[in-house]
Scaffold this active site. Structure first.
Site, mmCIF file in Angstrom:
data_model
loop_
_atom_site.group_PDB
_atom_site.id
_atom_site.type_symbol
_atom_site.label_atom_id
_atom_site.label_comp_id
_atom_site.label_asym_id
_atom_site.label_seq_id
_atom_site.Cartn_x
_atom_site.Cartn_y
_atom_site.Cartn_z
ATOM 1 N N LEU A 59 6.674 11.414 2.456
ATOM 2 C CA LEU A 59 5.253 11.386 2.839
ATOM 3 C C LEU A 59 5.127 11.179 4.347
ATOM 4 O O LEU A 59 5.572 10.169 4.877
ATOM 5 C CB LEU A 59 4.513 10.263 2.110
ATOM 6 C CG LEU A 59 4.546 10.277 0.582
ATOM 7 C CD1 LEU A 59 3.544 9.280 0.020
ATOM 8 C CD2 LEU A 59 4.252 11.660 0.040
ATOM 9 N N ALA A 60 4.527 12.173 5.001
ATOM 10 C CA ALA A 60 4.481 12.116 6.472
ATOM 11 C C ALA A 60 3.266 12.832 7.028
ATOM 12 O O ALA A 60 3.294 13.378 8.119
ATOM 13 C CB ALA A 60 5.760 12.736 7.031
ATOM 14 N N ALA A 61 2.159 12.829 6.274
ATOM 15 C CA ALA A 61 1.006 13.623 6.713
ATOM 16 C C ALA A 61 0.034 12.842 7.597
ATOM 17 O O ALA A 61 -0.771 13.433 8.298
ATOM 18 C CB ALA A 61 0.273 14.181 5.501
ATOM 19 N N ARG B 139 -3.315 3.704 14.177
ATOM 20 C CA ARG B 139 -3.052 2.429 14.854
ATOM 21 C C ARG B 139 -1.942 2.506 15.905
ATOM 22 O O ARG B 139 -1.721 1.569 16.661
ATOM 23 C CB ARG B 139 -2.716 1.353 13.813
ATOM 24 C CG ARG B 139 -3.960 0.766 13.190
ATOM 25 C CD ARG B 139 -3.611 -0.268 12.144
ATOM 26 N NE ARG B 139 -3.115 0.353 10.920
ATOM 27 C CZ ARG B 139 -2.462 -0.312 9.961
ATOM 28 N NH1 ARG B 139 -2.198 -1.593 10.103
ATOM 29 N NH2 ARG B 139 -2.069 0.315 8.872
ATOM 30 N N GLY C 120 -4.891 10.537 0.103
ATOM 31 C CA GLY C 120 -4.144 9.498 -0.606
ATOM 32 C C GLY C 120 -2.720 9.909 -0.917
ATOM 33 O O GLY C 120 -2.386 11.095 -0.909
ATOM 34 N N THR C 121 -1.899 8.901 -1.217
ATOM 35 C CA THR C 121 -0.471 9.170 -1.450
ATOM 36 C C THR C 121 -0.249 10.057 -2.687
ATOM 37 O O THR C 121 0.656 10.885 -2.697
ATOM 38 C CB THR C 121 0.294 7.843 -1.626
ATOM 39 O OG1 THR C 121 -0.393 7.021 -2.571
ATOM 40 C CG2 THR C 121 0.411 7.080 -0.316
ATOM 41 N N GLY D 286 0.166 -3.049 -1.783
ATOM 42 C CA GLY D 286 -0.069 -2.961 -3.221
ATOM 43 C C GLY D 286 0.756 -4.049 -3.902
ATOM 44 O O GLY D 286 1.899 -4.299 -3.524
ATOM 45 N N ALA E 160 38.843 3.103 50.652
ATOM 46 C CA ALA E 160 37.376 3.054 50.591
ATOM 47 C C ALA E 160 36.765 4.348 51.115
ATOM 48 O O ALA E 160 37.235 4.922 52.088
ATOM 49 C CB ALA E 160 36.874 1.884 51.420
ATOM 50 N N TYR F 238 33.270 20.706 44.661
ATOM 51 C CA TYR F 238 32.273 21.750 44.397
ATOM 52 C C TYR F 238 32.018 22.544 45.668
ATOM 53 O O TYR F 238 31.696 21.980 46.719
ATOM 54 C CB TYR F 238 30.985 21.060 43.915
ATOM 55 C CG TYR F 238 29.894 21.982 43.463
ATOM 56 C CD1 TYR F 238 30.139 22.995 42.540
ATOM 57 C CD2 TYR F 238 28.584 21.815 43.920
ATOM 58 C CE1 TYR F 238 29.127 23.820 42.098
ATOM 59 C CE2 TYR F 238 27.555 22.639 43.477
ATOM 60 C CZ TYR F 238 27.834 23.638 42.559
ATOM 61 O OH TYR F 238 26.818 24.450 42.130
HETATM 62 C C1 UD1 Z 1 0.902 2.456 0.253
HETATM 63 C C2 UD1 Z 1 0.881 2.066 -1.226
HETATM 64 C C3 UD1 Z 1 0.974 0.556 -1.337
HETATM 65 C C4 UD1 Z 1 2.205 0.062 -0.641
HETATM 66 C C5 UD1 Z 1 2.240 0.547 0.804
HETATM 67 C C6 UD1 Z 1 3.580 0.241 1.437
HETATM 68 C C7 UD1 Z 1 -0.476 3.706 -2.390
HETATM 69 C C8 UD1 Z 1 -1.811 3.990 -2.959
HETATM 70 N N1 UD1 Z 1 -0.352 2.527 -1.808
HETATM 71 O O1 UD1 Z 1 -0.261 1.901 0.831
HETATM 72 O O2 UD1 Z 1 1.009 0.175 -2.706
HETATM 73 O O3 UD1 Z 1 2.262 -1.340 -0.689
HETATM 74 O O4 UD1 Z 1 2.077 1.960 0.863
HETATM 75 O O5 UD1 Z 1 3.504 0.539 2.798
HETATM 76 O O6 UD1 Z 1 0.413 4.522 -2.488
HETATM 77 N N2 UD1 Z 1 0.302 9.589 3.444
HETATM 78 C C9 UD1 Z 1 0.193 10.947 3.378
HETATM 79 N N3 UD1 Z 1 -0.944 11.478 2.893
HETATM 80 C C10 UD1 Z 1 -1.982 10.736 2.465
HETATM 81 C C11 UD1 Z 1 -1.870 9.329 2.516
HETATM 82 C C12 UD1 Z 1 -0.693 8.786 3.024
HETATM 83 O O7 UD1 Z 1 1.120 11.677 3.744
HETATM 84 O O8 UD1 Z 1 -2.985 11.309 2.033
HETATM 85 C C13 UD1 Z 1 1.542 9.007 3.985
HETATM 86 C C14 UD1 Z 1 1.300 8.243 5.268
HETATM 87 O O9 UD1 Z 1 1.463 9.078 6.405
HETATM 88 C C15 UD1 Z 1 2.380 7.160 5.209
HETATM 89 C C16 UD1 Z 1 2.577 6.911 3.718
HETATM 90 O O10 UD1 Z 1 2.044 8.067 3.071
HETATM 91 O O11 UD1 Z 1 3.601 7.596 5.737
HETATM 92 C C17 UD1 Z 1 1.874 5.677 3.238
HETATM 93 O O12 UD1 Z 1 0.523 5.776 3.514
HETATM 94 P P1 UD1 Z 1 -0.355 4.532 3.902
HETATM 95 O O13 UD1 Z 1 -1.752 4.979 4.131
HETATM 96 O O14 UD1 Z 1 0.308 3.759 4.964
HETATM 97 O O15 UD1 Z 1 -0.288 3.724 2.519
HETATM 98 P P2 UD1 Z 1 -0.938 2.349 2.240
HETATM 99 O O16 UD1 Z 1 -2.381 2.520 1.974
HETATM 100 O O17 UD1 Z 1 -0.519 1.399 3.272
HETATM 101 CA CA CA Z 2 1.119 1.694 5.369
#
Ligand code: UD1
Ligand code: CA
Length: 453
Positions: free
Chosen positions: A8-10, A15, A78-79, A136, A378, A385
């Protein structure tokens, strides 16, 4: 294991206060995502599927030469929504989900997870965190055994807020289950997001046991959200490395003032003073002292050698009983054998120096072979070159080069030769003779020094 790995890297990583995508921020010299991809590779998956969105082209460009199956998530909903975008790409029996912003994730932990997940169908990595705010929470049954569900911070009731076992986000799921459960996700929650974590409840409903693997170090599961967190994690990582070396008996004068950016291996009785930076693979043999503020990259330092302060050493082999610096610069492809002295403001490049030779002050030695028992005065410069090509200088055993000499390469200074100070040597110097090129000294009689008007 028959495995695909989704990363997951979107996210933008607001921050971080940077226009760079978060996963392209550097952790010890390489983008977070690159560290994660490298660890993912170690598991030999069929596919690595990074899910990207913000500045996707920039990320793709960086990884142009790597085999990665990128998937785009246009909007970050969301994830769970992120993983849904990858469904079509997932073709292996198991899917491992990693975060692109957790650079210190390691193979050992992931192997534990994948092994455990194989047995039931789903496993996740948790961590006991004294301050769990923002994460979470892992909700277990009355006996604190079975994992029931994950509740996000914003959806927690007061009782759930007290739970200290957190979700790291890293999980491994049998792909068929994953695909089925993903289709059931909704966004009826405090953040109106599709939570990947909701699949835990679906697993329970389908009587699939969820295995929890507890990470034993926080650094290995730590995600980075801000520059502050990034710097802190880098420092923690350096401290862990320093602590390991200290445990093995290395005397690191101040473990807060050392940077180990690659791998550092030390034999017994090594001392490392403050402010040193180690990059690439560095190997230091026994009884050697590294003085303050040395920068050492991809090099080996022999036994009983003493590096004074402020040297810069890159891709070099340094032998036993040598003394280097202060302020020496030893550039790539340089080999120093044993009992050699290199003094202040000496630069060496692509050169070999044999036993008991000395280059003590202010010299440039490039593309040069130096024999045994040679003394370089020294200010000696090898003029290697000509503006177009590099040429070799050979200085055989027992040679003495007087100070402020230029050796115009290609040139050979034969065994036992002495070069008079201030010479410009353009032709080979014969064995055991004094060679010098120097305008004869004149003394002007009756000369009057100018006086101030
Ligand atoms: C998520 C978990 C949480 C956990 C925490 C650990 C969920 C709902 N929650 O929360 O339980 O404790 O990580 O750090 O999964 N990302 C996407 N697309 C999206 C959303 C996120 O690629 O639509 C990527 C973000 O870039 C990031 C990672 O997923 O690398 C986690 O996303 P982030 O928003 O930080 O998750 P949290 O809400 O902190
Ligand atoms: Ca996070």
């Amino acid at each position: 294991m028959n495995l695909d790995i989704v990363i997951l890297a979107a996210g933008k990583g607001t921050r971080m206060q940077s226009s760079k995508p978060k996963v392209m921020q550097e952790f010890i010299g390489q983008p977070f995502l690159e560290s994660v991809v490298n660890t993912a590779r170690e598991l030999n998956p069929n596919k690595i599927i990074p899910i990207i969105g913000y500045k996707a082209d920039e990320i793709k460009n960086y990884f142009l030469n790597e085999k990665l199956d990128f998937v785009i998530q246009q909007e970050q909903l969301g994830t769970g929504h992120a993983v849904i975008q990858a469904i079509k790409e997932i073709t292996s029996q198991f899917t491992l989900i990693l975060y692109g912003d957790v650079p210190l994730i390691n193979k050992e932990l992931l192997l534990k997870l994948t092994d455990a997940s194989k047995k039931t169908g789903i496993g996740l990595v948790t961590f006991d965190k004294s301050n769990p705010v923002g994460f979470g929470r892992i909700v277990r049954d009355e006996n604190k055994q079975k994992i029931i569900k994950i509740v996000e911070e914003k959806d927690c009731n007061n009782e759930q807020k007290n739970i200290t076992e957190i979700n790291t986000g890293i999980m491994c799921v049998e792909s068929n289950h994953l695909k089925k459960w993903l289709t059931k996700l909704d966004n009826n929650n405090a953040q109106k997001e599709y939570y990947l974590t909701d699949i835990i409840e679906f697993a329970n409903k389908d009587n699939v046991d969820i295995v929890g693997i507890k990470a034993d170090t926080e650094t290995s599961i730590q995600g980075i959200n801000s520059m502050e967190e990034l710097i802190l994690l880098e420092r923690m990582y350096m401290q862990e490395k320093a602590a390991q070396l200290i445990k093995q008996g290395v005397k690191i004068i101040d473990p807060n003032r050392i940077d180990i950016r690659g791998s550092l291996t030390c034999e017994e009785n090594v001392t490392i003073d403050v402010g040193c930076i180690f990059e690439g693979n560095v190997y230091i043999k026994k009884n050697t002292k590294i003085g303050p503020y040395n920068i050492i990259k991809a090099s080996e330092i022999g036994e009983n050698t003493n590096l004074n302060a402020f040297n810069h050493i890159d891709d070099a082999l340094i032998g036993d009983n040598c003394t280097i610096g202060p302020y020496a610069r030893i550039r790539p492809e340089t080999t120093l054998k044993n009992n050699i002295n290199i003094g202040n403001f000496v630069e060496l490049k692509k050169s070999n120096v044999d036993d008991h030779s000395k280059i003590n002050h202010l010299s440039y030695i490039g593309d040069t072979q130096i024999g045994k028992d040679v003394n370089i005065g020294a200010g000696t410069i090898t003029c290697n070159y000509d503006g177009a090509n590099k040429h070799q200088t050979v200085i055989e055993d027992n040679v003495f080069i007087g100070s402020d000499t230029q050796l115009i390469a290609p040139v050979i200074i034969k065994k036992g030769a002495t070069i008079g100070a201030g010479s410009t040597i353009t032709e080979d110097a014969p064995e055991n003779k004094l060679t010098l090129s120097r305008v004869e000294q004149k003394n002007i009689d009756n000369w009057i020094r100018p006086k101030k008007k």
